[in-house]
Design a protein around this motif. Structure first.
Motif, PDB file in Angstrom:
ATOM      1  N   ILE A   1      18.595  16.207   1.132  1.00  0.00           N
ATOM      2  CA  ILE A   1      18.636  14.757   0.929  1.00  0.00           C
ATOM      3  C   ILE A   1      17.327  14.108   1.373  1.00  0.00           C
ATOM      4  CG2 ILE A   1      19.745  12.643   1.774  1.00  0.00           C
ATOM      5  CD1 ILE A   1      22.389  14.338   1.753  1.00  0.00           C
ATOM      6  N   VAL A   2      16.783  14.553   2.490  1.00  0.00           N
ATOM      7  CA  VAL A   2      15.499  14.013   2.954  1.00  0.00           C
ATOM      8  C   VAL A   2      14.399  14.326   1.938  1.00  0.00           C
ATOM      9  CG1 VAL A   2      13.710  14.261   4.721  1.00  0.00           C
ATOM     10  CG2 VAL A   2      16.104  14.033   5.400  1.00  0.00           C
ATOM     11  N   ALA A   3      14.418  15.524   1.346  1.00  0.00           N
ATOM     12  CA  ALA A   3      13.420  15.880   0.338  1.00  0.00           C
ATOM     13  C   ALA A   3      13.561  14.994  -0.898  1.00  0.00           C
ATOM     14  CB  ALA A   3      13.564  17.351  -0.048  1.00  0.00           C
ATOM     15  N   VAL A   4      14.786  14.729  -1.340  1.00  0.00           N
ATOM     16  CA  VAL A   4      15.004  13.840  -2.492  1.00  0.00           C
ATOM     17  C   VAL A   4      14.493  12.439  -2.175  1.00  0.00           C
ATOM     18  CG1 VAL A   4      16.780  12.720  -3.889  1.00  0.00           C
ATOM     19  CG2 VAL A   4      16.935  15.167  -3.415  1.00  0.00           C
ATOM     20  N   HIS A   5      14.780  11.947  -0.975  1.00  0.00           N
ATOM     21  CA  HIS A   5      14.303  10.623  -0.588  1.00  0.00           C
ATOM     22  C   HIS A   5      12.784  10.587  -0.464  1.00  0.00           C
ATOM     23  CE1 HIS A   5      18.043   8.316   0.982  1.00  0.00           C
ATOM     24  NE2 HIS A   5      18.364   9.111  -0.025  1.00  0.00           N
ATOM     25  N   LEU A   6      12.186  11.693  -0.048  1.00  0.00           N
ATOM     26  CA  LEU A   6      10.725  11.731   0.061  1.00  0.00           C
ATOM     27  C   LEU A   6      10.068  11.663  -1.314  1.00  0.00           C
ATOM     28  CD1 LEU A   6       8.162  11.963   1.708  1.00  0.00           C
ATOM     29  CD2 LEU A   6       8.474  14.453   1.777  1.00  0.00           C
ATOM     30  N   VAL A   7      10.630  12.364  -2.294  1.00  0.00           N
ATOM     31  CA  VAL A   7      10.087  12.264  -3.654  1.00  0.00           C
ATOM     32  C   VAL A   7      10.173  10.824  -4.140  1.00  0.00           C
ATOM     33  CG1 VAL A   7      10.443  12.936  -6.063  1.00  0.00           C
ATOM     34  CG2 VAL A   7      10.570  14.660  -4.267  1.00  0.00           C
ATOM     35  N   MET A   8      11.309  10.170  -3.921  1.00  0.00           N
ATOM     36  CA  MET A   8      11.458   8.786  -4.362  1.00  0.00           C
ATOM     37  C   MET A   8      10.503   7.861  -3.612  1.00  0.00           C
ATOM     38  SD  MET A   8      15.560   8.336  -5.083  1.00  0.00           S
ATOM     39  CE  MET A   8      16.116   8.798  -3.441  1.00  0.00           C
TER      40      MET A   8
ATOM     41  N   CYS B   1       7.580   8.671  -2.399  1.00  0.00           N
ATOM     42  CA  CYS B   1       6.237   8.912  -2.923  1.00  0.00           C
ATOM     43  C   CYS B   1       6.050   8.243  -4.279  1.00  0.00           C
ATOM     44  CB  CYS B   1       5.978  10.418  -3.024  1.00  0.00           C
ATOM     45  SG  CYS B   1       5.840  11.249  -1.430  1.00  0.00           S
ATOM     46  N   LEU B   2       7.066   8.297  -5.136  1.00  0.00           N
ATOM     47  CA  LEU B   2       6.977   7.592  -6.416  1.00  0.00           C
ATOM     48  C   LEU B   2       6.849   6.084  -6.194  1.00  0.00           C
ATOM     49  CD1 LEU B   2       9.691   9.533  -8.462  1.00  0.00           C
ATOM     50  CD2 LEU B   2       7.224   9.624  -8.799  1.00  0.00           C
ATOM     51  N   SER B   3       7.585   5.551  -5.224  1.00  0.00           N
ATOM     52  CA  SER B   3       7.477   4.128  -4.911  1.00  0.00           C
ATOM     53  C   SER B   3       6.079   3.779  -4.416  1.00  0.00           C
ATOM     54  CB  SER B   3       8.525   3.736  -3.861  1.00  0.00           C
ATOM     55  OG  SER B   3       9.828   3.941  -4.338  1.00  0.00           O
ATOM     56  N   LEU B   4       5.500   4.649  -3.600  1.00  0.00           N
ATOM     57  CA  LEU B   4       4.146   4.409  -3.110  1.00  0.00           C
ATOM     58  C   LEU B   4       3.118   4.459  -4.236  1.00  0.00           C
ATOM     59  CD1 LEU B   4       4.218   6.453   0.222  1.00  0.00           C
ATOM     60  CD2 LEU B   4       3.782   4.001   0.023  1.00  0.00           C
ATOM     61  N   LEU B   5       3.313   5.380  -5.176  1.00  0.00           N
ATOM     62  CA  LEU B   5       2.369   5.497  -6.285  1.00  0.00           C
ATOM     63  C   LEU B   5       2.417   4.274  -7.192  1.00  0.00           C
ATOM     64  CD1 LEU B   5       2.772   9.260  -7.258  1.00  0.00           C
ATOM     65  CD2 LEU B   5       0.846   8.197  -6.088  1.00  0.00           C
ATOM     66  N   PHE B   6       3.604   3.709  -7.397  1.00  0.00           N
ATOM     67  CA  PHE B   6       3.743   2.539  -8.270  1.00  0.00           C
ATOM     68  C   PHE B   6       3.663   1.219  -7.501  1.00  0.00           C
ATOM     69  CE2 PHE B   6       5.446   5.771 -11.066  1.00  0.00           C
ATOM     70  CZ  PHE B   6       5.049   5.352 -12.326  1.00  0.00           C
ATOM     71  N   ARG B   7       3.567   1.276  -6.175  1.00  0.00           N
ATOM     72  CA  ARG B   7       3.656   0.076  -5.349  1.00  0.00           C
ATOM     73  C   ARG B   7       2.629  -0.975  -5.743  1.00  0.00           C
ATOM     74  NH1 ARG B   7       0.787  -2.213  -1.609  1.00  0.00           N
ATOM     75  NH2 ARG B   7      -0.713  -0.503  -1.743  1.00  0.00           N
TER      76      ARG B   7
ATOM     77  N   PRO C   1      -3.866   1.682   1.919  1.00  0.00           N
ATOM     78  CA  PRO C   1      -3.081   1.816   3.162  1.00  0.00           C
ATOM     79  C   PRO C   1      -2.445   3.195   3.294  1.00  0.00           C
ATOM     80  CG  PRO C   1      -1.971   0.363   1.604  1.00  0.00           C
ATOM     81  CD  PRO C   1      -3.334   0.615   1.061  1.00  0.00           C
ATOM     82  N   VAL C   2      -2.066   3.791   2.171  1.00  0.00           N
ATOM     83  CA  VAL C   2      -1.555   5.162   2.150  1.00  0.00           C
ATOM     84  C   VAL C   2      -2.283   5.878   1.024  1.00  0.00           C
ATOM     85  CG1 VAL C   2       0.449   6.671   1.937  1.00  0.00           C
ATOM     86  CG2 VAL C   2       0.703   4.421   2.992  1.00  0.00           C
ATOM     87  N   SER C   3      -2.992   6.930   1.343  1.00  0.00           N
ATOM     88  CA  SER C   3      -3.809   7.641   0.361  1.00  0.00           C
ATOM     89  C   SER C   3      -2.948   8.180  -0.782  1.00  0.00           C
ATOM     90  CB  SER C   3      -4.545   8.796   1.047  1.00  0.00           C
ATOM     91  OG  SER C   3      -5.053   9.698   0.095  1.00  0.00           O
TER      92      SER C   3
ATOM     93  N   ILE D   1       0.437  14.977  -2.546  1.00  0.00           N
ATOM     94  CA  ILE D   1       0.673  16.240  -1.818  1.00  0.00           C
ATOM     95  C   ILE D   1       2.089  16.248  -1.234  1.00  0.00           C
ATOM     96  CG2 ILE D   1      -0.001  17.581   0.210  1.00  0.00           C
ATOM     97  CD1 ILE D   1      -2.895  16.720  -0.362  1.00  0.00           C
ATOM     98  N   ALA D   2       2.485  15.117  -0.631  1.00  0.00           N
ATOM     99  CA  ALA D   2       3.837  15.031  -0.071  1.00  0.00           C
ATOM    100  C   ALA D   2       4.883  15.137  -1.171  1.00  0.00           C
ATOM    101  CB  ALA D   2       4.002  13.721   0.695  1.00  0.00           C
ATOM    102  N   LEU D   3       4.632  14.482  -2.310  1.00  0.00           N
ATOM    103  CA  LEU D   3       5.568  14.547  -3.433  1.00  0.00           C
ATOM    104  C   LEU D   3       5.728  15.982  -3.933  1.00  0.00           C
ATOM    105  CD1 LEU D   3       5.723  12.077  -6.412  1.00  0.00           C
ATOM    106  CD2 LEU D   3       5.832  14.519  -6.826  1.00  0.00           C
ATOM    107  N   LEU D   4       4.598  16.681  -4.101  1.00  0.00           N
ATOM    108  CA  LEU D   4       4.662  18.067  -4.580  1.00  0.00           C
ATOM    109  C   LEU D   4       5.358  18.969  -3.562  1.00  0.00           C
ATOM    110  CD1 LEU D   4       1.120  18.444  -6.195  1.00  0.00           C
ATOM    111  CD2 LEU D   4       3.322  18.150  -7.363  1.00  0.00           C
ATOM    112  N   GLY D   5       5.115  18.717  -2.279  1.00  0.00           N
ATOM    113  CA  GLY D   5       5.782  19.515  -1.256  1.00  0.00           C
ATOM    114  C   GLY D   5       7.287  19.317  -1.278  1.00  0.00           C
ATOM    115  N   ALA D   6       7.734  18.041  -1.387  1.00  0.00           N
ATOM    116  CA  ALA D   6       9.172  17.760  -1.436  1.00  0.00           C
ATOM    117  C   ALA D   6       9.795  18.315  -2.712  1.00  0.00           C
ATOM    118  CB  ALA D   6       9.415  16.253  -1.338  1.00  0.00           C
ATOM    119  N   ALA D   7       9.087  18.180  -3.841  1.00  0.00           N
ATOM    120  CA  ALA D   7       9.604  18.706  -5.100  1.00  0.00           C
ATOM    121  C   ALA D   7       9.704  20.230  -5.052  1.00  0.00           C
ATOM    122  CB  ALA D   7       8.704  18.277  -6.257  1.00  0.00           C
TER     123      ALA D   7
END
Length: 628
Positions: free
Chosen positions: A167-174, A176-182, A352-354, A360-366
């Motif tokens: 569940i934490v990995a699924v939330h991390l992917v989401m 990261c997607l939110s950060l990319l589109f933020r 603010p967040v690279s 990298i975090a998204l790929l790791g969680a995926a």
């Protein structure tokens, strides 16, 4: 911003401590409310438990201010706590842990010689995700026991550990997607984010929101209606003021008119208040498409299309519509995504967040999610396709919440676990993958308490309250872990004491049994209607872009075909009508003055609704549920 203001907007250790305490407590509140008859606080987009927690913190802050000003929480801290509660406690809601908990032991406890589950699919069950110990399951399902007994706790350790990581990995992917589109969806497009208007205004500096006389008028109306309706529930002699659902099938009882199916109408004050902040074209589209769906049902009955047993295939059309919304969201952000791709190669210091660290975090969680499902025995290409569809739905929900503030987005019973068997057929997928689908049912039964919209809305709150993004993102991930662990704790402690709930486990594994005993071929009509929904969504979007007078919104088409829109449709219509009247006869000036009034109505019903919910928990008996 001066030095003093920057200091006031820090996220202090005290606020982090409150997150660690309040997220598990809200998980218990949500789960206890569901189990003991008070309804679920997570059925609509704005979770009333999170709003009321902030209201209580504001009241407590006024009391503590006289002792020491440092004990008061600043606006940034309050909004961070609100978001973390929404992300974490949402896991305890009806569409995550209430579904997950029955799945973990159901296949072993309910296996009998008659259903032959042992030979049918027990071989494919991932033992590290399930509980098979009969003694531990006896205490879970029959109650009068305790999770704190050593054999019980030991039996659950492995599922708790692995499901929490997943569940934490699924939330991390989401996240990261939110950060990319933020930057595009928060800063550049300046979307309206209607859902977060109430917590944002409640935490305004100087208590500006609570000084509005119109807010108090709305608050009084919401409180009065909910008190009277609550008393009507307890003492029917007291007249009610709405707050109930009336099914139109009681009027249309003859064929073909009874073909409209379940069509409830009701007006709920909080629904009217939330609907006031929805753009007029969307609220109009919601009830217009709701009527169109009924017309299609009547058409199917009149025409007698027996070859299309589920006509008009509302769930499949909605599924295609959500995928269409995701494609539209990505297409409209295509130029921005090119910039993101360049910044991944050459990071900028002012981010603010690279973006590189985010990817990298998204790929790791995926990678962990794929490895998790491979360990379950699922096939690689099915895993990739499954989660590509699932995260596409998540992005569509997030975008429609940010832009239009849809009060519901459930998409019941039509996730990738339903569409992939209809697309490829049962034999192509195989028993191992289908068993994996049964255990991933907690991701797909519905999407009412989805975390990703709250994550992006949190970043919008961060922009308005100058919250440091990096720390905020880390706290949201902490809330995800706390929410998973807190939900396990809440449900296990109550189920071992009172007896477990088997309903959603029965749904998932009976479906699995049907799949494995009758290998259905690809469902051509279902795929056709899903494709139609996808294409119609793109067409509706094109019509809106080309013609200013076109009022039918693709989001209204997507959300109006699901279960949750039905109890809300009366409130959405009234909210649309009131907003139309305000704008027509009072203009934008009256609309601005009306905002505190409608926010007050929502807050008033949330406050008394929370009282009824907590009273149901304390007395362990049903009380009035304003969330239908």
């Amino acid at each position: 911003m001066n030095k003093v203001q920057r200091k006031n907007l820090r996220i202090r250790p005290f606020a982090i401590f409150l997150i660690c305490v309040l997220v598990p407590l809200n998980c218990w509140w949500v789960s206890a409310s569901i189990i003991r008859g008070g309804g679920s606080p997570t059925q609509v987009s704005l979770f009333y438990n999170a709003v009321i927690t902030i209201l209580m913190l504001l009241g407590l802050g006024l009391l503590l201010r006289r002792l020491h000003h440092a004990l008061m929480l600043n606006r940034a801290e309050l909004l961070v706590i609100y978001t973390c509660i929404s992300v974490g406690a949402g896991l305890a809601g009806v569409d995550r842990f209430l579904v997950l908990m029955p799945l973990i032991g159901h296949a072993h406890w309910f296996a009998t010689p008659e259903n032959d589950w042992i030979n049918l699919f027990h071989l494919h069950i991932p033992q590290w995700l399930a509980v098979s110990d009969r003694h531990a399951l006896e205490g879970y399902y029959r109650g009068f026991s305790s999770i704190y007994e050593q054999p019980h706790f030991t039996a659950w350790l492995s599922p708790i550990f692995w499901w929490t990581l997943f569940i934490v990995a699924v939330h991390l992917v989401m996240l990261c997607l939110s950060l990319l589109f933020r930057k595009q969806w928060v800063e550049s497009e300046r979307l309206s984010y209607p859902i977060i208007q109430l917590p944002f205004e409640m935490t305004a500096p100087g208590g500006r929101f609570f000084r509005s006389p119109w807010m108090w008028v709305g608050l009084t109306i919401g409180i009065t209606i909910d008190i009277i309706n609550g008393l009507n529930f307890l003492y029917p002699v007291v007249p009610s003021l709405g707050g109930k659902l009336y099914d139109l099938r009681q009027i249309f009882t003859e064929r073909p008119w009874n073909g409209i199916g379940w069509s409830p109408l009701g007006v709920f004050p909080f629904g009217v208040g939330l609907s006031f902040f929805i753009p007029l074209d969307l609220s109009f589209s919601c009830w217009a498409f709701w009527l169109i769906w009924r017309a299609e049902r009547l058409l199917g009955v009149i025409a007698g299309w027996r070859g299309l047993p589920r006509f008009p295939y509302e769930a499949e059309q909605s599924h295609g519509a959500y995928l269409g919304l995701c494609v539209l969201a990505i297409w409209m952000s295509r130029r921005y995504l090119k910039q993101v791709a360049r910044q991944i190669v050459s990071p900028r210091a002012d981010e603010p967040v690279s973006h590189r660290a985010t990817v990298i975090a998204l790929l790791g969680a995926a990678t962990f999610i794929v490895a998790f499902c491979l360990k379950m025995g699922m096939t690689f290409w099915i895993i990739v396709l499954y989660f590509a569809v699932w995260f596409a739905i998540a992005m569509a929900i997030t975008r429609l919440r940010a832009e239009l503030g849809s009060p519901v987005h459930d998409l019941h019973f039509i996730g990738p676990d339903e569409m992939l068997p209809r697309l490829f057929g049962i034999r192509r997928l195989g028993a191992v993958n289908l068993t994996g689908f049964a255990y991933l049912y907690c991701l797909n039964r519905a999407h009412r308490s989805h975390a990703m919209p709250h994550q992006l809305e949190g970043f919008k709150l961060a922009e308005g309250a100058n919250i440091p993004l990096r720390r905020f993102a880390m706290l949201m991930m902490l809330a995800s872990a706390l929410g998973a662990l807190g939900s396990f704790w809440a449900y296990l402690s109550m189920y071992y004491a009172e007896g477990g709930f088997a309903g959603f486990g029965r749904e998932s594994f009976n479906r699995l049994e049907t799949w494995l005993t009758y290998a259905a071929p690809p469902d051509v009509p279902a795929i056709g209607f899903a494709s139609f929904g996808f294409g119609l969504t793109l067409l509706l979007a094109a019509m809106r872009m080309r013609f200013l007078w076109w009022n039918l919104h693709p989001v209204g088409y997507a959300i109006s075909g699901s279960w949750a829109i039905n109890p809300m449709i009366g409130s959405i219509f009234v909210g649309w009508l009131l907003k139309w009247l305000v704008l027509k006869y009072g203009g934008i000036r009256l609309h601005r003055k009306a905002i505190p009034f409608f926010l007050g109505i929502v807050l008033g019903e949330f406050a008394i609704g929370s009282f009824w919910s907590l009273l149901a928990v304390v007395l362990d008996k049903p009380m009035y549920r304003f969330l239908f």
